[in-house]
Write an enzyme that holds these catalytic residues in place. Structure first.
Site, PDB file in Angstrom:
ATOM      1  N   HIS A  40      29.213  37.785  60.797  1.00  0.00           N
ATOM      2  CA  HIS A  40      27.865  38.190  61.395  1.00  0.00           C
ATOM      3  C   HIS A  40      26.822  38.329  60.337  1.00  0.00           C
ATOM      4  CE1 HIS A  40      29.991  39.089  65.300  1.00  0.00           C
ATOM      5  NE2 HIS A  40      30.807  39.125  64.376  1.00  0.00           N
ATOM      6  N   LYS A  90      22.723  39.056  26.179  1.00  0.00           N
ATOM      7  CA  LYS A  90      22.891  40.203  25.352  1.00  0.00           C
ATOM      8  C   LYS A  90      22.000  40.116  24.018  1.00  0.00           C
ATOM      9  CE  LYS A  90      28.046  40.973  25.835  1.00  0.00           C
ATOM     10  NZ  LYS A  90      29.139  41.104  25.261  1.00  0.00           N
ATOM     11  N   GLU A 132      33.304  32.533  35.010  1.00  0.00           N
ATOM     12  CA  GLU A 132      33.064  32.477  33.615  1.00  0.00           C
ATOM     13  C   GLU A 132      34.152  31.456  33.012  1.00  0.00           C
ATOM     14  OE1 GLU A 132      32.123  37.172  32.190  1.00  0.00           O
ATOM     15  OE2 GLU A 132      34.027  36.414  31.623  1.00  0.00           O
TER      16      GLU A 132
HETATM   17  O1  PA5 Z   1      36.008  38.070  30.566  1.00  0.00           O
HETATM   18  C1  PA5 Z   1      35.396  38.560  29.406  1.00  0.00           C
HETATM   19  O2  PA5 Z   1      35.734  38.278  28.308  1.00  0.00           O
HETATM   20  C2  PA5 Z   1      34.202  39.462  29.753  1.00  0.00           C
HETATM   21  O3  PA5 Z   1      34.047  39.603  31.005  1.00  0.00           O
HETATM   22  C3  PA5 Z   1      34.319  40.614  29.283  1.00  0.00           C
HETATM   23  O4  PA5 Z   1      35.709  41.444  29.715  1.00  0.00           O
HETATM   24  C4  PA5 Z   1      32.981  41.746  29.181  1.00  0.00           C
HETATM   25  O5  PA5 Z   1      31.830  40.905  28.567  1.00  0.00           O
HETATM   26  C5  PA5 Z   1      33.266  42.996  28.507  1.00  0.00           C
HETATM   27  O6  PA5 Z   1      33.450  42.788  27.146  1.00  0.00           O
HETATM   28  P1  PA5 Z   1      34.336  43.954  26.380  1.00  0.00           P
HETATM   29  O7  PA5 Z   1      35.389  44.215  26.744  1.00  0.00           O
HETATM   30  O8  PA5 Z   1      33.969  43.172  25.016  1.00  0.00           O
HETATM   31  O9  PA5 Z   1      33.126  45.006  26.306  1.00  0.00           O
END
Ligand code: PA5
Length: 446
Positions: free
Chosen positions: A307, A421, A286
């Site tokens: 394996h 989303k 990310e």
């Molecule tokens: O690293 C991040 O920001 C994302 O992976 C969020 O943690 C994830 O999308 C969950 O979001 P939220 O905590 O707002 O529900």
């Protein structure tokens, strides 16, 4: 020294002038990080978090964990991505991947709200039947669909089982300090809340209440975890590659990436590291995978994957490098028994400790993969404990930020996560997405 970078097996892949050439870029990345002048600079709260955290909230986390341990047989942790991976990774790494099956004096911990699966939700509800339950819902935004759906289900369950008053004592919410539906709703309902700091993004939040509350419920010493992270914070301050292993790791990744090594495989030799690999993949995926760039983070657990993916790593497309988590001492041993008849021909291993055999297997594999053209970076951890893991978490977070800046991206946003989303909201009929829904429907075949 509890963690150390071993670059010995890179010698045939990286020449010394390559380190010299990338050094100014590392110094610049360090400068913009420390001066808070780089992209995403509003999300740098994690940098000094191991020392500069809210001590009053930390004490509340410890108290809430004690309360949960006393009142529940099951803690359901609801969250997705950065709001659950860190906690699960630490619990499995330090306790066991079979934590819930162990004989123990702490509650079982189940993770919900990280999928959209009716089967898995039904399974979880069945596991909770007849048990005393607490819930820790974690969402920074408070609007993520998957955890919101799971929270609605478990809130109803708790209110049916314990009444509204009773449920209030069993629901713990970790969310934004002031914003979002979840915060508003929790204040109205009177739930105890913990904060995801404004300046800490989800994937950098394991050392906040996001990770610490479930981790403490599992009986793990969260003070020691923070101490390890604080030690790393002090250790990795020099902008010079020869004095900073963390920055050296960031530099190596970028040097290899520029030579066409597009995939980094985090390799562990312990099944308890499986979820840690997942946490690491989110952190790097990310943070770096954007603007058409980024190393693809993959992971394996050996010997299992020797394996399955071992063939590809040894012999397939040469676009890989490996980072090996080399844990020296797990504090567990298992002596391989002798067989006087030696029917299986294994007596050359009799009396040896399985952990020693693993160490040898690790080095044997590293040599084979290096011979196969796969650069291997080793991260040596002297022990499996809270302190070392805290140090490792901080090492990877800091290296990720530096590496992302050298790559030329904003390591702290995640615009790509929004795309699915929005489509999902539109197709599911969320108010406000009508036009988009129409457009998307035209592109779908039913
Ligand atoms: O690293 C991040 O920001 C994302 O992976 C969020 O943690 C994830 O999308 C969950 O979001 P939220 O905590 O707002 O529900």
């Amino acid at each position: 020294m509890s963690i150390q970078l071993n670059t010995h097996y890179l010698e045939s892949f990286i020449k010394s002038h390559e380190y010299e050439q990338i050094a100014p870029q590392i110094r610049y990345a360090d400068q913009i990080l420390r001066e808070k002048s780089g992209p995403g600079n509003q999300f740098l709260g994690w940098v000094d978090l191991p020392k500069n955290y809210d001590k009053e909230e930390f004490a509340r986390i410890e108290n809430a964990a004690e309360k949960i341990k006393k009142t529940c047989q099951v803690l359901v942790v609801i969250g997705i991505g950065g709001s659950y991976l860190g906690a699960r990774a630490v619990i499995e790494f330090l306790r066991s991947p079979n934590y819930n099956l162990l004989k123990k004096d702490t509650p079982n911990i189940y993770f919900a709200g990280n999928s959209i699966s009716a089967d898995s939700l039904n399974d979880l509800l069945a596991l909770c039947e007849g048990k005393d339950i607490c819930v820790n819902v974690i969402s920074k935004s408070g609007t993520t669909t998957e955890p919101a759906v799971a929270f609605r289900v478990f809130r109803n369950l708790l209110e049916k089982k314990y009444g509204k008053e009773g449920a209030r004592e069993r629901i713990f919410v970790t969310t934004d300090r002031a914003r979002g539906t979840l915060k508003q709703f929790s204040t109205e309902a009177g739930y105890e809340t913990f904060v995801v700091p404004d300046d800490v993004g989800g994937r950098f939040s394991v050392l906040t209440a996001v990770g610490l509350l479930p981790i403490a419920v599992a009986g793990i010493d969260i003070k020691k975890l923070m101490e390890g992270a604080a030690a790393a914070m002090e250790k990795y301050t020099s902008p010079e590659l020869d004095k900073n292993d963390c920055y050296l790791y960031a530099a190596i990744r970028n040097i290899l990436f520029r030579k066409g090594k597009n995939i980094e495989i985090l390799a562990g030799y312990e099944p308890f590291a499986l979820l840690f690999n997942e946490w690491w993949k989110q952190l790097y995926g990310e943070s770096e995978g954007k603007d058409g760039k980024g190393i693809y983070p993959a992971s394996v657990i050996f010997s299992t994957d020797l394996h399955s993916l071992g063939q590809y790593i040894q012999d397939g497309n040469r676009i890989l490098f490996e980072t090996v988590l080399n844990i020296q001492d797990t504090k567990k041993s298992f002596e391989i028994p002798n067989d006087p008849a030696n029917i299986d021909g294994l007596n050359f291993l009799s009396g040896k400790d399985l952990d020693d055999v693993k160490r040898t297997a690790t080095l044997a594999t590293v040599l084979a993969h290096v011979d196969g053209g796969v650069p291997n970076i080793l991260i040596d951890l002297d022990e499996r404990n809270e302190y070392t893991l805290g140090e490792l978490i901080y090492f990877f977070e800091l290296a990720c930020a530096i590496s992302g800046y050298v790559l030329g991206v904003n390591p702290f946003d995640q615009p790509g996560v929004e795309s699915y989303k929005k489509n999902m909201f539109a197709l599911l009929g969320k108010p406000g997405y009508e036009e988009m829904r129409e457009e998307l429907n035209k592109r779908l075949t039913f």
